[in-house]
Design a protein around this motif. Structure first.
Motif: not given
Length: 441
Positions: A285-288, A298-299, A394-401
């Motif tokens: 979703s965020i990439i789109s 994202p967070e 890295q940024g999205i997985e850190e914020a959205c794990a």
């Protein structure tokens, strides 16, 4: 005010890549309640009138850096339960206790505070007032389709729902209200109730009139055909009302509503609504959204997604059969199977012919439009894995794990694993927590 001291114990269920799921419960307690984890890890969650609230917080442990955790407090069958996901590795011994702070009713004129033992025991065993039974759904029901964040496939699912005969479809009715800073939970509920009852007045009518081609997705609601001339307006409030009155199924699609807002709406007989909550892997979703130059945090968006999922669990318990969570990736993987599951929830025994026709035309090739409903679903599922950059991953997985894990997907940690499609995206055990068609709830 009540206080619960809880040491939760870790179960074997794995919640995220390096996380654990824990659960603990106690007999009923009066509200409001503060939850505290009885280690050196303080967590607070206030208990509201619907008997449920969740909190995501940063907690610090020893050893290790600050960790993230997601907790929920739920009430069912005279018991409170605390459950959640956390990414620290050690176990806790189960221990549960509570005490009630003195209130003004406990003080006597002569000797101050009375002994609390009997009072506490009576309060602890008192059952809260039962919520009123929700009105029965009249068939066919109206449908509220909501997503926790944009670019989650709600336009496609909205088109699928709109394939039902007799559908009246309003697309993002809160869009103009949000732009005018008029959006709130009460405004959202009233707007949806107005649409369900064909009451087009006030801010709803002015909002639809300001962007009719965007919001009104029912051709018979216009005064002219879509082959209109340039700068010609086809909006007609009378035609809109007539079309709504004639068509029995009102469909409302929105990405601007929280699940926690829905209980009063689903209890309102005027609305006669069922709710479908569509979620998608936040990375996709965020990439789109980034590709379309949307301003995405994202967070914040992932925190809202987690809150919505937990609120949905409680809503299902309070109003069984009125709320359903659907994962977009499952709809892409097998659109016909998921369509049957969704339409069964709506009361159908078989798919309407118009819906089968929609699926045949809409799942073979993408139309490439921002809000399009045609897409090659077999390619949509994991397309983002070939498009995401190292920095974005890295940024999205850190914020959205924890949100990624809650939706039922694995973390990749590095771009090589993300690109390698032999590395599985799905974790079915995680998905079973929030998606009823997996079973094992």
């Amino acid at each position: 005010m009540n206080h619960i001291n809880i040491n939760a114990h870790i179960l074997s269920y794995q919640c995220t890549h390096n996380s654990s799921f824990f659960s603990s419960s106690t007999n009923q307690l009066p509200e409001p309640t503060i939850i505290k984890i009885h280690t050196k890890l303080p967590v607070k969650a206030l208990h509201d009138s619907s008997w449920f609230r969740s909190t995501k917080t940063k907690i610090s442990g020893n050893p290790g850096p600050p960790r993230s955790a997601l907790f929920s407090l739920a009430y069912q069958e005279s018991q409170y339960s605390l459950s959640g996901c956390s990414d620290w590795p050690w176990s806790w011994e189960p221990a549960l206790s509570w005490k009630r702070a003195p209130s003004s009713r406990d003080k006597s004129p002569g000797n101050g505070t009375q002994d609390q033992t009997d009072t506490d025991r009576r309060v602890a065993t008192a059952r809260p007032a039962a919520a009123p039974e929700p009105p029965k759904v009249r068939h066919p029901p109206n449908i509220l389709l909501l997503s926790s964040m944009g670019r989650s496939g709600s336009s496609f699912l909205g088109g699928l729902l709109n394939s039902q005969p007799g559908s009246f479809y309003i697309f993002e009715p809160l869009h103009s209200l949000e732009a005018r800073r008029m959006l709130s939970d009460a405004v959202a509920r009233e707007t949806f109730t107005q649409i369900a009852s064909c009451n087009f007045t006030g801010s709803l009518l002015s909002g639809l009139a300001s962007e009719p081609d965007f919001a009104i997705r029912t051709p018979s609601a216009y005064s002219c055909k879509h082959t209109k001339k340039a700068n010609q307006t086809c909006f007609d409030a009378k035609k809109l009302k007539q079309a709504c009155d004639k068509l029995p199924i009102k469909i409302i699609k929105t990405i601007r509503t929280r699940v926690a807002w829905l209980e009063p709406l689903l209890r309102d007989p005027r609305a006669n609504l069922l709710a479908i909550h569509l979620v998608r892997d936040p990375r996709a979703s965020i990439i789109s959204a980034i590709e379309r130059d949307w301003n995405v945090r994202p967070e914040r968006k992932c925190s809202e997604l987690e809150d919505d999922l937990l609120s949905g669990l409680q809503l299902e318990k309070l109003l069984p059969g009125r709320y359903m969570t659907v994962r977009y990736e499952d709809l892409c993987e097998d659109p016909y199977k998921m369509a049957r599951i969704i339409f069964s929830f709506l009361g159908y025994k078989t798919l309407p012919l118009s819906t089968l026709s929609f699926l045949e035309k809409s799942t073979a090739k993408s139309d490439g439009q921002t809000y399009g409903i045609r897409r090659d679903t077999s390619k949509q599922q994991q397309k983002w894995r070939q498009e995401i950059t190292t920095e974005q991953l890295q940024g999205i997985e850190e914020a959205c794990a924890s949100a990624i894990a809650a939706v039922g997907f694995n973390l990749f940690a590095d771009i090589g694993r993300a690109r390698n499609l032999s590395v599985p995206l799905y974790d079915p055990a995680k998905a079973s927590v929030f998606f009823p068609y997996y079973g094992g709830r």
